[in-house]
Scaffold this active site. Structure first.
Site, mmCIF file in Angstrom:
data_model
loop_
_atom_site.group_PDB
_atom_site.id
_atom_site.type_symbol
_atom_site.label_atom_id
_atom_site.label_comp_id
_atom_site.label_asym_id
_atom_site.label_seq_id
_atom_site.Cartn_x
_atom_site.Cartn_y
_atom_site.Cartn_z
ATOM 1 N N LYS A 24 0.999 -1.158 0.157
ATOM 2 C CA LYS A 24 -0.043 0.048 0.104
ATOM 3 C C LYS A 24 0.901 1.324 0.073
ATOM 4 O O LYS A 24 1.431 1.608 0.922
ATOM 5 C CB LYS A 24 -0.895 0.025 1.182
ATOM 6 C CG LYS A 24 -2.065 1.005 1.018
ATOM 7 C CD LYS A 24 -2.569 1.727 2.333
ATOM 8 C CE LYS A 24 -1.734 2.854 2.615
ATOM 9 N NZ LYS A 24 -1.874 3.996 1.623
ATOM 10 N N GLU A 62 10.075 2.396 10.225
ATOM 11 C CA GLU A 62 11.014 3.519 9.941
ATOM 12 C C GLU A 62 10.274 4.898 9.951
ATOM 13 O O GLU A 62 9.440 4.855 9.512
ATOM 14 C CB GLU A 62 11.762 3.493 8.789
ATOM 15 C CG GLU A 62 13.028 2.439 8.511
ATOM 16 C CD GLU A 62 13.899 2.350 9.604
ATOM 17 O OE1 GLU A 62 14.186 3.596 9.872
ATOM 18 O OE2 GLU A 62 14.672 1.570 9.542
ATOM 19 N N GLU A 94 9.281 17.196 14.894
ATOM 20 C CA GLU A 94 9.441 16.930 13.350
ATOM 21 C C GLU A 94 8.534 17.695 12.587
ATOM 22 O O GLU A 94 7.495 17.618 12.639
ATOM 23 C CB GLU A 94 9.477 15.406 12.940
ATOM 24 C CG GLU A 94 9.944 15.299 11.276
ATOM 25 C CD GLU A 94 9.919 13.842 11.063
ATOM 26 O OE1 GLU A 94 8.599 13.096 11.178
ATOM 27 O OE2 GLU A 94 10.625 13.216 10.454
HETATM 28 P P1 NDP Z 1 1.369 8.445 7.752
HETATM 29 O O1 NDP Z 1 2.135 7.986 8.728
HETATM 30 O O2 NDP Z 1 -0.208 8.737 7.692
HETATM 31 O O3 NDP Z 1 1.443 7.786 6.303
HETATM 32 C C1 NDP Z 1 2.475 6.695 6.013
HETATM 33 C C2 NDP Z 1 1.867 5.577 5.217
HETATM 34 O O4 NDP Z 1 0.971 4.913 6.114
HETATM 35 C C3 NDP Z 1 0.833 5.933 4.154
HETATM 36 O O5 NDP Z 1 0.786 4.771 2.959
HETATM 37 C C4 NDP Z 1 -0.608 6.199 4.867
HETATM 38 O O6 NDP Z 1 -1.544 5.700 3.822
HETATM 39 C C5 NDP Z 1 -0.519 4.943 5.825
HETATM 40 N N1 NDP Z 1 -1.416 4.756 6.704
HETATM 41 C C6 NDP Z 1 -2.145 5.745 7.123
HETATM 42 N N2 NDP Z 1 -2.852 5.405 8.023
HETATM 43 C C7 NDP Z 1 -2.580 3.958 8.322
HETATM 44 C C8 NDP Z 1 -3.270 2.986 9.159
HETATM 45 N N3 NDP Z 1 -4.226 3.145 9.920
HETATM 46 N N4 NDP Z 1 -3.254 1.651 8.566
HETATM 47 C C9 NDP Z 1 -2.033 1.489 7.758
HETATM 48 N N5 NDP Z 1 -1.446 2.342 6.997
HETATM 49 C C10 NDP Z 1 -1.981 3.669 7.393
HETATM 50 O O7 NDP Z 1 2.331 9.873 6.922
HETATM 51 P P2 NDP Z 1 1.587 11.185 6.559
HETATM 52 O O8 NDP Z 1 1.497 10.689 4.938
HETATM 53 O O9 NDP Z 1 0.279 11.478 6.905
HETATM 54 O O10 NDP Z 1 2.488 12.030 6.991
HETATM 55 C C11 NDP Z 1 2.433 12.642 8.119
HETATM 56 C C12 NDP Z 1 3.677 12.927 8.693
HETATM 57 O O11 NDP Z 1 4.430 11.492 8.717
HETATM 58 C C13 NDP Z 1 4.543 13.829 7.964
HETATM 59 O O12 NDP Z 1 4.434 15.145 8.343
HETATM 60 C C14 NDP Z 1 5.902 13.264 8.487
HETATM 61 O O13 NDP Z 1 6.280 13.832 9.806
HETATM 62 C C15 NDP Z 1 5.718 11.745 8.700
HETATM 63 N N6 NDP Z 1 6.152 11.162 7.816
HETATM 64 C C16 NDP Z 1 7.588 10.584 7.887
HETATM 65 C C17 NDP Z 1 8.128 9.894 6.977
HETATM 66 C C18 NDP Z 1 9.519 9.267 6.945
HETATM 67 O O14 NDP Z 1 10.166 9.133 6.014
HETATM 68 N N7 NDP Z 1 9.967 8.642 8.213
HETATM 69 C C19 NDP Z 1 7.445 9.869 5.552
HETATM 70 C C20 NDP Z 1 6.431 10.345 5.362
HETATM 71 C C21 NDP Z 1 5.907 11.132 6.551
HETATM 72 P P3 NDP Z 1 -2.311 7.020 3.388
HETATM 73 O O15 NDP Z 1 -1.433 8.023 2.621
HETATM 74 O O16 NDP Z 1 -3.378 6.477 2.332
HETATM 75 O O17 NDP Z 1 -3.239 7.805 4.682
#
Ligand code: NDP
Length: 478
Positions: free
Chosen positions: A172, A247, A379
């Site tokens: 996903k 991560e 962050e």
């Molecule tokens: P999320 O943690 O919400 O999303 C990461 C992944 O998890 C996406 O594919 C998302 O899907 C999925 N996801 C969300 N909710 C669920 C769930 N309940 N069960 C399973 N999968 C889920 O990050 P965001 O994209 O909302 O970004 C928010 C913040 O996260 C950023 O501002 C940043 O601080 C941090 N982040 C950190 C990253 C890193 O590299 N460590 C990368 C991206 C974000 P969907 O997008 O469809 O909700």
């Protein structure tokens, strides 16, 4: 207008509702329509992966590697199309998008090569008639959940080892980067990956997430994203006996000591903080500077930052594109409002932008914040860096480690003894000397300490830890 769909058991499958795939530089002109999967489709995707797991694990490892190698070649041929779609839906500049795609190609090749490496160890037995060995076997079916910030490199460094070591996968990606996901899946399908070994679920985390992370057929979950979502997945999945690798975030420090090459340090800090609009878990967000060079370095950093042109990702002059989504724009803006309330001095990046056509935020260098301020502790995940003074190297080290995170950290110095002291004492999974905090090589372990990671490291040979399990074999012959 293209409509993109999930890929289950080798077929493109319609979801139950459609949303636009937004271009963050031009939000009113979508790049595609995304058909979002229902929970039923997500269940079918997991079931397909579970059904195909025995076939794939019994495929000889070198044959699995051959498919990955072919996928790398195909992706390389399609590089310019992939990079264009990536830049248009995520907001990275075209060179950054091409660089990331090239990284995905290299990762596929690296794990293809790993399929020819030894997959176990023999041991001397205490018994003369016993042949004793241990072999690495696949974990089974892996759910890969990936974020939007590196929409092809992160999936590649999860999916390539998962497949190389014989696991079937249900993937996903983040909902806002479906086109890039399609390219990776199509390259693997065209390379001959049997239908159902890799299944793509385009759906919202809040809707299909639970199905992927709690389904009894899923043996292991590899996740990159926010701490909040990652920890929630971990709590549920571990209770169900699944293996979990996370991560998560970072609050990465760059320490600039008085003897450093200040021009080089300013250049690297600006790159680490602002390229990809600061949306990297390894981005520099705290810049700790020894007092003796405070004014000089601050000036140089401001100068470098002001040279980084913000603009359309497809314009050759652009160094920094927009942040990736309206949500991300709002999050970063809210943090900048907090910075104002905390009496931060904006050395660059004022005024705080209003929403216009495109989610553009100028790179922001902040001064005048205390170590307790929100901008120094949380962050931001945007183009924002906070400067903090330190009286000496001791205080700089203490400040650098004053965070619950521990992903990446840099120190700038020409003194080998001081450099080594930081290398030994920085609490971070990645430490760099005279290099920006971001930018990773794929053949070495990657991951963090503290709140930044959980489970075994990703990338390099160590990726095998997560995607395989040991079987120990005793054979007696007479
Ligand atoms: P999320 O943690 O919400 O999303 C990461 C992944 O998890 C996406 O594919 C998302 O899907 C999925 N996801 C969300 N909710 C669920 C769930 N309940 N069960 C399973 N999968 C889920 O990050 P965001 O994209 O909302 O970004 C928010 C913040 O996260 C950023 O501002 C940043 O601080 C941090 N982040 C950190 C990253 C890193 O590299 N460590 C990368 C991206 C974000 P969907 O997008 O469809 O909700």
């Amino acid at each position: 207008m293209r409509t993109v769909q999930s890929f289950v058991r080798g077929a493109w499958c319609q979801g139950n509702h459609t949303v636009p795939d937004v271009n963050p530089a031009h939000p009113s002109t979508p790049v595609a329509q995304v058909s979002l999967a229902s929970t039923k489709l997500a269940e079918q995707a997991v079931q397909a992966a579970v059904d195909l797991a025995p076939t794939w694990r019994s495929t000889p490892a070198p044959a699995r590697g051959e498919i990955l190698r072919r996928a790398a070649d195909i992706l390389q041929q399609r590089m310019s199309d992939v990079a264009l779609d990536l830049a248009c839906e995520e907001g990275k500049t075209l060179p950054e998008a091409a660089g990331e795609t090239a990284r995905a190609v290299a990762i596929l090749r690296y794990f293809a090569a790993q399929t020819l490496e030894p997959d176990g160890e023999t041991y001397p037995s205490h018994s003369a008639k016993t042949f004793l060995y241990a072999v690495r076997e696949p974990v089974g079916t892996v759910a890969a959940i990936t974020p939007w910030n590196f929409p092809i490199a992160i999936p590649a460094w999860k999916i390539a080892p998962a497949l190389a070591y014989g696991n079937s996968v249900v993937w996903k990606p983040a909902e806002i980067v479906p086109l890039t996901a399609i390219h990776l899946v199509q390259a693997l399908a065209d390379a001959g990956l049997p239908s159902g070994v890799l299944n793509l679920v385009l759906g919202r985390g809040s809707e299909v997430g639970d199905t992927l992370t709690t389904h009894p057929g899923v043996d292991a979950i590899t996740f990159t994203g926010s701490n909040q979502v990652g920890r929630a997945i971990q709590a549920k999945a571990v209770a169900l006996g699944k293996k979990v690798q996370l991560e998560l975030g970072g609050k990465n420090p760059a320490v600039v000591l008085a003897d450093a090459d200040l021009d080089h340090a300013a250049d690297q800090v600006a790159r680490g903080a602002f390229l990809s609009a600061g949306q990297k878990c390894t981005a520099t967000s705290r810049v700790i500077v020894e007092r003796a060079i405070w004014n000089e370095f601050r000036q140089k950093l401001v100068q470098k930052t002001e040279q980084m042109t913000l603009g359309d990702p497809l314009d050759g002059k652009t160094k920094i594109g927009p942040v990736s989504s309206e949500q991300q724009f709002k999050t970063v803006r809210d943090y900048l409002e907090i910075a104002k309330k905390e009496n931060a001095v904006f050395l660059t990046g004022e005024p705080v932008p209003e929403k216009g056509e495109g989610y553009f935020i100028m790179p922001v260098v902040l001064d005048g914040l205390s170590r307790q301020s929100v901008l120094v502790r949380e962050e931001v995940f945007g183009p924002v860096a906070a400067l903090l003074p330190a009286q000496n190297a001791d205080e700089a080290l203490e400040l650098a480690n004053d965070t619950p995170f521990g992903l990446s950290a840099s120190v700038f110095t020409n003194d080998l003894n001081r450099a080594m002291r930081f290398v030994r004492n920085l609490h971070a999974g990645v430490v760099k000397v005279n290099q920006e905090t971001a930018g990773l090589e794929f053949q070495v372990p990657f991951g963090g300490m503290g709140d930044s990671s959980s489970g075994s490291r990703e990338q390099g040979k160590v990726a095998r830890e997560f995607f395989t399990q040991w079987k120990t074999v005793y054979i007696d012959t007479f």
